[in-house]
Structures are given as structure tokens and as C-alpha cells.
Write a protein that holds these residues in place. Structure first.
Motif, PDB file in Angstrom:
ATOM      1  N   ASN A 109      -2.360  -1.448  -3.470  1.00  0.00           N
ATOM      2  CA  ASN A 109      -3.269  -0.307  -3.476  1.00  0.00           C
ATOM      3  C   ASN A 109      -2.501   0.991  -3.254  1.00  0.00           C
ATOM      4  O   ASN A 109      -1.386   0.984  -2.728  1.00  0.00           O
ATOM      5  CB  ASN A 109      -4.335  -0.453  -2.374  1.00  0.00           C
ATOM      6  CG  ASN A 109      -5.293  -1.584  -2.652  1.00  0.00           C
ATOM      7  OD1 ASN A 109      -6.178  -1.487  -3.493  1.00  0.00           O
ATOM      8  ND2 ASN A 109      -5.121  -2.690  -1.930  1.00  0.00           N
ATOM      9  N   SER A 121      -9.856   6.364  -9.053  1.00  0.00           N
ATOM     10  CA  SER A 121     -10.025   5.791  -7.718  1.00  0.00           C
ATOM     11  C   SER A 121     -11.285   4.947  -7.638  1.00  0.00           C
ATOM     12  O   SER A 121     -12.325   5.291  -8.209  1.00  0.00           O
ATOM     13  CB  SER A 121     -10.106   6.906  -6.666  1.00  0.00           C
ATOM     14  OG  SER A 121      -8.904   7.648  -6.626  1.00  0.00           O
ATOM     15  N   LEU A 153       1.127   5.132   0.478  1.00  0.00           N
ATOM     16  CA  LEU A 153       0.419   6.273   1.055  1.00  0.00           C
ATOM     17  C   LEU A 153       1.170   7.550   0.707  1.00  0.00           C
ATOM     18  O   LEU A 153       2.358   7.657   1.005  1.00  0.00           O
ATOM     19  CB  LEU A 153       0.328   6.142   2.583  1.00  0.00           C
ATOM     20  CG  LEU A 153      -0.288   4.868   3.147  1.00  0.00           C
ATOM     21  CD1 LEU A 153      -0.290   4.911   4.664  1.00  0.00           C
ATOM     22  CD2 LEU A 153      -1.698   4.675   2.635  1.00  0.00           C
ATOM     23  N   VAL A 168       0.861  -1.182   0.000  1.00  0.00           N
ATOM     24  CA  VAL A 168       0.000   0.000   0.000  1.00  0.00           C
ATOM     25  C   VAL A 168       0.899   1.235   0.000  1.00  0.00           C
ATOM     26  O   VAL A 168       1.722   1.403   0.889  1.00  0.00           O
ATOM     27  CB  VAL A 168      -0.923   0.033   1.236  1.00  0.00           C
ATOM     28  CG1 VAL A 168      -1.777   1.301   1.215  1.00  0.00           C
ATOM     29  CG2 VAL A 168      -1.806  -1.203   1.280  1.00  0.00           C
ATOM     30  N   ASP A 210       1.035  11.598   1.346  1.00  0.00           N
ATOM     31  CA  ASP A 210       0.412  12.643   2.166  1.00  0.00           C
ATOM     32  C   ASP A 210       1.352  13.855   2.206  1.00  0.00           C
ATOM     33  O   ASP A 210       2.374  13.821   2.854  1.00  0.00           O
ATOM     34  CB  ASP A 210       0.170  12.098   3.572  1.00  0.00           C
ATOM     35  CG  ASP A 210      -0.302  13.165   4.543  1.00  0.00           C
ATOM     36  OD1 ASP A 210      -0.853  14.177   4.076  1.00  0.00           O
ATOM     37  OD2 ASP A 210      -0.108  12.982   5.760  1.00  0.00           O
ATOM     38  N   VAL A 228      -3.128   4.996  -1.664  1.00  0.00           N
ATOM     39  CA  VAL A 228      -3.967   5.941  -0.921  1.00  0.00           C
ATOM     40  C   VAL A 228      -3.306   7.305  -1.049  1.00  0.00           C
ATOM     41  O   VAL A 228      -2.188   7.497  -0.587  1.00  0.00           O
ATOM     42  CB  VAL A 228      -4.103   5.544   0.559  1.00  0.00           C
ATOM     43  CG1 VAL A 228      -4.968   6.557   1.299  1.00  0.00           C
ATOM     44  CG2 VAL A 228      -4.676   4.138   0.693  1.00  0.00           C
TER      45      VAL A 228
END
Length: 213
Positions: free
Chosen positions: A124, A151, A89, A87, A91, A126
Motif C-alpha cells: 500500500n 486512492s 509513506l 507500505v 510526507d 500512504v
């Protein structure tokens, strides 16, 4: 402003896990954007065999290949051969636009990450970004539209339009895209409100807060 890049493997990581412990166990690769960018912008000029993932900050006309290479190499190291379902991420990806990165190059980076992580490794992504209805930032809106289109699940968090409320701090809209469901089904949209506590967040249906009931 710091852009933080994390690669987390969901096989052994669950909700509420300590990310520091996960990093020590080799379950997490973390790129601290602020510290890494300072090394680029205020470096001593000494050359290193290992390229800085945010090297493009010193030349905003360059692409994000070095950053993508960091993501790809983090997934293909011998020590990560047993990792499954990664995953990624990010940010906050919109910070890169604020730092002068061209929107098209940013979309290329996200495209290659999707191809590697989602398609090749069956993982995935995010990605967090910021947007507003009255925004006049065309590049940011291009980024938001790209992320929305690709998405399967979209979470939109915003404050209350009515202003401050002690019992309700904001609202959350969750959209499950129809493309990831049975053919012909429409998007499924659910709205919630939330209240932030010291260490947790409470979610509830609209109109069911303590201020109303």
C-alpha cells in the motif's frame, strides 16, 4: 521544508510502535528529506558511487528515477526478502512541487511506485499532500486530483470553518471509494470532528463534543 520518505512493513508494525526501534530492527527504511537535500545542495562536489535519492534537486529538469530506484532497491535487498505487504509513506509529496519538481514527472514517480508496491508486491501507499478550495496552483491541484482518483481511501483533515473552539480542533472526512467495493456501490463518506490532546487525538461524531452536550 522537508520531504520525508519512509518504507514501512506492516507485518510486524502496529499502531503506537516506536519508529526508532523499528528502524533498528530493520523494519523501517527512512529517507530524511531535509538532511538529504542539504547534502545535494551544499555538497563538497566529491563524487560517490551511490547516487543521492534527491539528486534531482540540483537539476529540476531531470526526472525522479533516482528516487524511484531508492524505493525499489530498498524493497529488493537480500535483507528484505522476508518482508511482506510493504507500505510506502510519503510526507509531504507536495513539497517536491515547491522545490521545483515538474508535476508530470512527480506523477510518473507515483505511478511507478504504485505499479511496484501496490500491484507487484501487494502493498500500500500512504501519501500526504496539501490543498485548499481557493488554491490557484494548477500543478498542486493536478497532483491532488491524481491522488484522489487512484486512492481507495481518502482522509481530508481541516480546521473548523467557524474558527477556534476549545473542545473541537478540526474535522475529518473519510471517503471509501466505490471502486474498491462491490460493483455499483457509491462512495461511502463519514464526517468526524477531533480534539488534539498532549499525546493522543479524540475523534467523535459532529455535534457530540463537550462544547455541545
Amino acid at each position: 521544508m522537508a520531504a520525508s520518505l519512509c518504507i514501512i512493513f506492516s507485518r510486524s508494525i502496529s499502531e503506537g510502535v516506536n519508529l526508532t526501534t523499528a528502524k533498528e530492527r530493520g523494519q523501517l527504511v527512512f529517507l530524511e528529506g531535509l538532511k538529504t537535500s542539504v547534502n545535494v545542495l551544499l555538497g563538497d562536489g566529491q563524487k560517490s558511487e551511490q547516487k543521492n535519492p534527491l539528486q534531482f534537486l540540483s537539476d529540476t529538469s531531470s526526472d525522479l528515477k533516482v528516487l524511484y530506484d531508492f524505493v525499489r532497491d530498498s524493497l529488493t535487498q537480500p535483507s528484505t526478502s522476508a518482508w511482506k505487504c510493504p507500505v510506502l509513506l510519503v510526507d509531504d509529496v507536495s513539497v517536491l512541487l515547491s522545490l521545483g519538481v515538474n508535476a508530470i514527472r512527480l506523477l510518473d514517480f507515483l505511478h511507478y511506485c504504485r505499479a511496484t508496491i501496490c500491484s507487484q508486491l501487494e502493498g500500500n501507499m500512504v501519501v500526504l499532500t496539501n490543498s485548499s478550495d481557493d488554491s490557484e496552483d494548477e500543478e498542486n491541484e493536478l497532483l491532488v486530483n491524481y491522488l484522489s482518483h487512484h486512492s481507495n481511501l481518502i482522509l481530508q483533515v481541516e480546521g473548523l470553518a467557524t474558527g477556534f473552539c476549545k473542545e473541537v480542533h478540526g474535522q475529518l472526512r473519510i471517503t471509501w471509494k466505490g471502486s474498491c467495493r462491490l460493483k455499483g456501490e457509491k462512495d461511502v463518506v463519514k464526517d468526524y470532528q477531533y480534539r488534539i490532546h498532549d499525546k493522543t487525538v479524540t475523534f467523535f461524531a459532529r455535534g457530540t463534543s463537550a462544547a455541545v452536550l
